[in-house]
Design an enzyme around this catalytic site. Sequence first.
Site, PDB file in Angstrom:
ATOM      1  N   CYS A   1       0.427  -1.269   0.188  1.00 30.08           N
ATOM      2  CA  CYS A   1      -0.133   0.205  -0.137  1.00 30.08           C
ATOM      3  C   CYS A   1       0.977   1.283  -0.086  1.00 30.08           C
ATOM      4  CB  CYS A   1      -1.387  -0.024   1.330  1.00 30.08           C
ATOM      5  SG  CYS A   1      -1.496   1.274   1.397  1.00 30.08           S
TER       6      CYS A   1
ATOM      7  N   TYR B   1      -9.402  -2.994 -11.077  1.00 34.77           N
ATOM      8  CA  TYR B   1      -8.663  -2.005 -10.093  1.00 34.77           C
ATOM      9  C   TYR B   1      -7.112  -1.904 -10.158  1.00 34.77           C
ATOM     10  CZ  TYR B   1     -11.452  -1.647  -4.961  1.00 34.77           C
ATOM     11  OH  TYR B   1     -11.450  -1.683  -3.958  1.00 34.77           O
TER      12      TYR B   1
ATOM     13  N   LYS C   1       0.003   5.307  -6.387  1.00 36.64           N
ATOM     14  CA  LYS C   1      -1.007   5.816  -7.211  1.00 36.64           C
ATOM     15  C   LYS C   1      -2.204   6.340  -6.535  1.00 36.64           C
ATOM     16  CE  LYS C   1      -4.877   4.018  -6.335  1.00 36.64           C
ATOM     17  NZ  LYS C   1      -5.808   2.888  -5.401  1.00 36.64           N
TER      18      LYS C   1
ATOM     19  N   ALA D   1      -8.365  -5.535 -16.924  1.00 32.95           N
ATOM     20  CA  ALA D   1      -9.518  -4.731 -16.367  1.00 32.95           C
ATOM     21  C   ALA D   1      -9.893  -4.235 -15.177  1.00 32.95           C
ATOM     22  CB  ALA D   1     -10.549  -5.003 -17.434  1.00 32.95           C
TER      23      ALA D   1
ATOM     24  N   GLY E   1      -4.378  -9.634 -11.896  1.00 31.37           N
ATOM     25  CA  GLY E   1      -4.170  -9.981 -11.393  1.00 31.37           C
ATOM     26  C   GLY E   1      -3.100 -10.367 -10.003  1.00 31.37           C
TER      27      GLY E   1
ATOM     28  N   ALA F   1      -5.487  -2.100 -13.025  1.00 28.04           N
ATOM     29  CA  ALA F   1      -5.466  -1.856 -14.245  1.00 28.04           C
ATOM     30  C   ALA F   1      -5.944  -0.544 -14.822  1.00 28.04           C
ATOM     31  CB  ALA F   1      -6.272  -3.171 -15.356  1.00 28.04           C
ATOM     32  N   LEU F   2      -7.224  -0.415 -14.516  1.00 29.67           N
ATOM     33  CA  LEU F   2      -8.181   1.147 -14.423  1.00 29.67           C
ATOM     34  C   LEU F   2      -7.707   2.150 -13.694  1.00 29.67           C
ATOM     35  CD1 LEU F   2     -11.949  -0.371 -15.037  1.00 29.67           C
ATOM     36  CD2 LEU F   2      -9.960   0.340 -16.641  1.00 29.67           C
ATOM     37  N   GLU F   3      -7.209   2.034 -12.575  1.00 28.89           N
ATOM     38  CA  GLU F   3      -6.809   2.981 -11.941  1.00 28.89           C
ATOM     39  C   GLU F   3      -5.486   3.259 -12.923  1.00 28.89           C
ATOM     40  OE1 GLU F   3      -7.927   2.747  -7.671  1.00 28.89           O
ATOM     41  OE2 GLU F   3      -6.262   1.674  -8.044  1.00 28.89           O
TER      42      GLU F   3
ATOM     43  N   HIS G   1     -25.235  21.380   0.666  1.00 27.03           N
ATOM     44  CA  HIS G   1     -25.751  22.523  -0.390  1.00 27.03           C
ATOM     45  C   HIS G   1     -24.842  23.048  -1.062  1.00 27.03           C
ATOM     46  CE1 HIS G   1     -27.825  23.706  -4.478  1.00 27.03           C
ATOM     47  NE2 HIS G   1     -27.912  24.600  -3.216  1.00 27.03           N
TER      48      HIS G   1
ATOM     49  N   GLU H   1     -24.997  15.595  -2.089  1.00 32.49           N
ATOM     50  CA  GLU H   1     -25.705  16.170  -1.333  1.00 32.49           C
ATOM     51  C   GLU H   1     -26.883  14.913  -2.199  1.00 32.49           C
ATOM     52  OE1 GLU H   1     -27.982  19.739  -1.968  1.00 32.49           O
ATOM     53  OE2 GLU H   1     -26.327  20.684  -2.966  1.00 32.49           O
TER      54      GLU H   1
ATOM     55  N   CYS I   1      -1.641   1.763  -2.873  1.00 31.14           N
ATOM     56  CA  CYS I   1      -3.152   3.249  -2.933  1.00 31.14           C
ATOM     57  C   CYS I   1      -1.856   4.271  -2.711  1.00 31.14           C
ATOM     58  CB  CYS I   1      -3.428   2.671  -1.179  1.00 31.14           C
ATOM     59  SG  CYS I   1      -3.600   0.872  -0.757  1.00 31.14           S
TER      60      CYS I   1
HETATM   61  P1  NDP Z   1      -8.078  -8.244  -9.993  1.00 34.53           P
HETATM   62  O1  NDP Z   1      -8.022  -9.732  -9.712  1.00 34.53           O
HETATM   63  O2  NDP Z   1      -9.040  -7.884  -9.217  1.00 34.53           O
HETATM   64  O3  NDP Z   1      -8.177  -8.312 -11.930  1.00 34.53           O
HETATM   65  C1  NDP Z   1      -7.620  -9.066 -13.301  1.00 34.53           C
HETATM   66  C2  NDP Z   1      -7.492  -9.427 -13.776  1.00 34.53           C
HETATM   67  O4  NDP Z   1      -6.780  -9.219 -14.822  1.00 34.53           O
HETATM   68  C3  NDP Z   1      -9.268  -9.329 -14.343  1.00 34.53           C
HETATM   69  O5  NDP Z   1      -9.485  -8.197 -15.239  1.00 34.53           O
HETATM   70  C4  NDP Z   1      -8.681 -10.556 -15.472  1.00 34.53           C
HETATM   71  O6  NDP Z   1     -10.070 -10.230 -16.831  1.00 34.53           O
HETATM   72  C5  NDP Z   1      -7.380 -10.232 -15.493  1.00 34.53           C
HETATM   73  N1  NDP Z   1      -6.572 -10.990 -16.225  1.00 34.53           N
HETATM   74  C6  NDP Z   1      -6.453 -11.910 -15.152  1.00 34.53           C
HETATM   75  N2  NDP Z   1      -5.663 -12.697 -16.284  1.00 34.53           N
HETATM   76  C7  NDP Z   1      -5.266 -12.229 -17.692  1.00 34.53           C
HETATM   77  C8  NDP Z   1      -4.758 -12.584 -18.588  1.00 34.53           C
HETATM   78  N3  NDP Z   1      -3.948 -13.620 -18.589  1.00 34.53           N
HETATM   79  N4  NDP Z   1      -5.290 -11.847 -19.583  1.00 34.53           N
HETATM   80  C9  NDP Z   1      -5.571 -10.871 -19.520  1.00 34.53           C
HETATM   81  N5  NDP Z   1      -6.228 -10.321 -18.807  1.00 34.53           N
HETATM   82  C10 NDP Z   1      -6.629 -11.240 -17.389  1.00 34.53           C
HETATM   83  O7  NDP Z   1      -7.189  -7.871  -9.908  1.00 34.53           O
HETATM   84  P2  NDP Z   1      -6.094  -6.348  -9.897  1.00 34.53           P
HETATM   85  O8  NDP Z   1      -4.540  -6.786  -9.865  1.00 34.53           O
HETATM   86  O9  NDP Z   1      -6.581  -5.457 -10.496  1.00 34.53           O
HETATM   87  O10 NDP Z   1      -6.340  -6.566  -8.559  1.00 34.53           O
HETATM   88  C11 NDP Z   1      -6.150  -6.988  -7.042  1.00 34.53           C
HETATM   89  C12 NDP Z   1      -7.251  -6.315  -5.789  1.00 34.53           C
HETATM   90  O11 NDP Z   1      -6.396  -5.945  -5.342  1.00 34.53           O
HETATM   91  C13 NDP Z   1      -8.241  -6.040  -5.993  1.00 34.53           C
HETATM   92  O12 NDP Z   1      -9.122  -7.758  -5.349  1.00 34.53           O
HETATM   93  C14 NDP Z   1      -9.003  -5.418  -4.960  1.00 34.53           C
HETATM   94  O13 NDP Z   1      -8.946  -5.114  -3.886  1.00 34.53           O
HETATM   95  C15 NDP Z   1      -7.023  -4.763  -4.968  1.00 34.53           C
HETATM   96  N6  NDP Z   1      -7.058  -3.427  -5.308  1.00 34.53           N
HETATM   97  C16 NDP Z   1      -7.228  -2.339  -4.679  1.00 34.53           C
HETATM   98  C17 NDP Z   1      -7.821  -1.021  -4.629  1.00 34.53           C
HETATM   99  C18 NDP Z   1      -8.672   0.242  -3.902  1.00 34.53           C
HETATM  100  O14 NDP Z   1      -8.599  -0.145  -3.191  1.00 34.53           O
HETATM  101  N7  NDP Z   1      -7.973   1.150  -4.691  1.00 34.53           N
HETATM  102  C19 NDP Z   1      -6.666  -0.268  -5.959  1.00 34.53           C
HETATM  103  C20 NDP Z   1      -5.992  -1.956  -6.124  1.00 34.53           C
HETATM  104  C21 NDP Z   1      -6.423  -3.269  -6.129  1.00 34.53           C
HETATM  105  P3  NDP Z   1     -11.269 -11.788 -16.011  1.00 34.53           P
HETATM  106  O15 NDP Z   1     -12.218 -10.553 -15.182  1.00 34.53           O
HETATM  107  O16 NDP Z   1     -11.247 -10.734 -17.217  1.00 34.53           O
HETATM  108  O17 NDP Z   1     -10.739 -12.909 -15.579  1.00 34.53           O
END
Ligand code: NDP
Length: 500
Positions: A64, A206, A72, A204, A295, A208-210, A475, A480, A69
């Site tokens: 973190c 957390y 990030k 796709a 992941g 990845a998108l962040e 407000h 709100e 966190c």
């Molecule tokens: P996740 O396990 O949540 O997601 C993995 C992503 O990778 C999914 O979109 C999955 O797709 C994709 N994926 C897996 N294998 C492949 C592959 N071979 N090719 C392409 N795509 C693949 O992982 P994260 O690392 O994003 O997050 C881990 C944890 O960390 C989360 O559970 C979250 O709780 C925590 N976190 C919290 C944050 C916060 O509080 N703001 C910020 C970042 C992380 P598919 O859906 O198709 O399997």
Amino acid sequence: MAVRAALRGLLGRFRRRTQASVPPGGVRGAAQGAAAAQLGKKVAVVDYVEPSPQGTRWGLGGTCVNVGCIPKKLMHHAALLGGMIRDAPHYGWEMPQQVPHDWSKMAEAVQNYVKSLNWGHRVQLQERKVSYFNMKASFVNEHVVRGVTKGGKETLLSAKHIVIATGGRPKYPTHIEGAVEHGITSDDIFWLKESPGKTLVVGASYVALECAGFLTGLGLDTTVMMRSIPLRGFDQQMSALVTDYMASHGTRFLRGCTALRVKRLLDNQLQVTWKDLASGREDMDTFNTVLWAVGRVPETRNLNLEKAGVNTNPESKKILVDAREATSVPHIYAIGDTAEGRPELTPTAIMAGRLLAQRLCDQSSDLMDYDNVPTTVFTPLEYGCVGLSEEAAVARHGEEHVEVYHAYYKPLEFTVAERDASQCYIKMVCLRKPPKPVLGLHFLGPNAGEVTQGFALGIKCGASYAQVMRTVGIHPTCAEEVTKLRITKRSGLDSTVTGC
Ligand code: NDP
């Protein structure tokens, strides 16, 4: 994301059998250890950061603080500042035409702040008289842990209670040719001294998108390759709005695609070949950086858990725990990302650790409540949520028993700057039967974390729709809007907020 490294928190009758050197290293979630030490126990923390495959290493504080966190959120903030710079002329600021961003400067400032946190954690452990061992730990048996320093020096530690909080590390798709050799992960991105340039983010969720969000916001050419849906496990209507916003603000999405190989070209660019899963067609492009965000894996493989008799889920490799966080061995506990079925969120792990420390010190019998844990995804348009998604509520209670109140709203700050608010959306998922208890709240908009945190208390206390409607709004704020949700999805009426 929680912690990283080796074994953490040897609590109670801890006894060191041999002397070892104690250089600084990485430790986080030591709230549990620190809390126990504060409660008068003798506590040791064993922690070690294995460098990433690309050689990135960091200090005390875990994922973190060092590679999650904290950096990030700071880089997300840096990206949001870019949006404010674009807004500024609407408010009378006279800006130069081009305001370039200097990655190196930002990275150095962020890294310096992280280093100050490393120092703070070290001081805190010292002040609380927690013995800190910068060693890689593994079990010898159910009461003894072996610590090995970077230089190979061994120390045996024994304790009455042992807490495993070793967190997780990013996964590499090792089946993809060139993935490990040429790709980086979230363990590296925050420590890059130079801009990553044109970046492909694979995944796709957390992470990845962040990451894709702040890279785009900093002006970098960014592509997200997702093989299925965004933000699996989250409310899918909200998740689609998150990616819609990103796409309309410059992030390119390759949907339904999977990477096949990565090759380094003579000009040092990375050539990525991928497959479109629907058509089977292959395509390619070149990037400066490939970031795998596919992941995380729990750090349990090298702990010799079998020597202690600690059971894991053979598939996830996570440690099986009960409601007291105890493993299959009653005096060994697991908290955070290593424990099966727990949210991978730092504040959850910290609270679980603190409660565990209190129980072990006979201060309380309270168990961690993992229901209604709020969280926020820090994408360019932030998504905060607590409780059930609409899909989960319908699956649990049946569609006829669920009422969803919703609104598309326009943050006041978006008006003068003429920002598009198409994805600013709130929905509250309730039981239909009065008093309509709130099952989940989903907020998409600026400062989503700040908004969600307060409502999380209400939901934790069992708030009903009627009570939220009797809460006076502040407000003019975005928060709100939650207190003014009158339109149900079922009614089919236009849910766009107009006027005050
Ligand atoms: P996740 O396990 O949540 O997601 C993995 C992503 O990778 C999914 O979109 C999955 O797709 C994709 N994926 C897996 N294998 C492949 C592959 N071979 N090719 C392409 N795509 C693949 O992982 P994260 O690392 O994003 O997050 C881990 C944890 O960390 C989360 O559970 C979250 O709780 C925590 N976190 C919290 C944050 C916060 O509080 N703001 C910020 C970042 C992380 P598919 O859906 O198709 O399997």
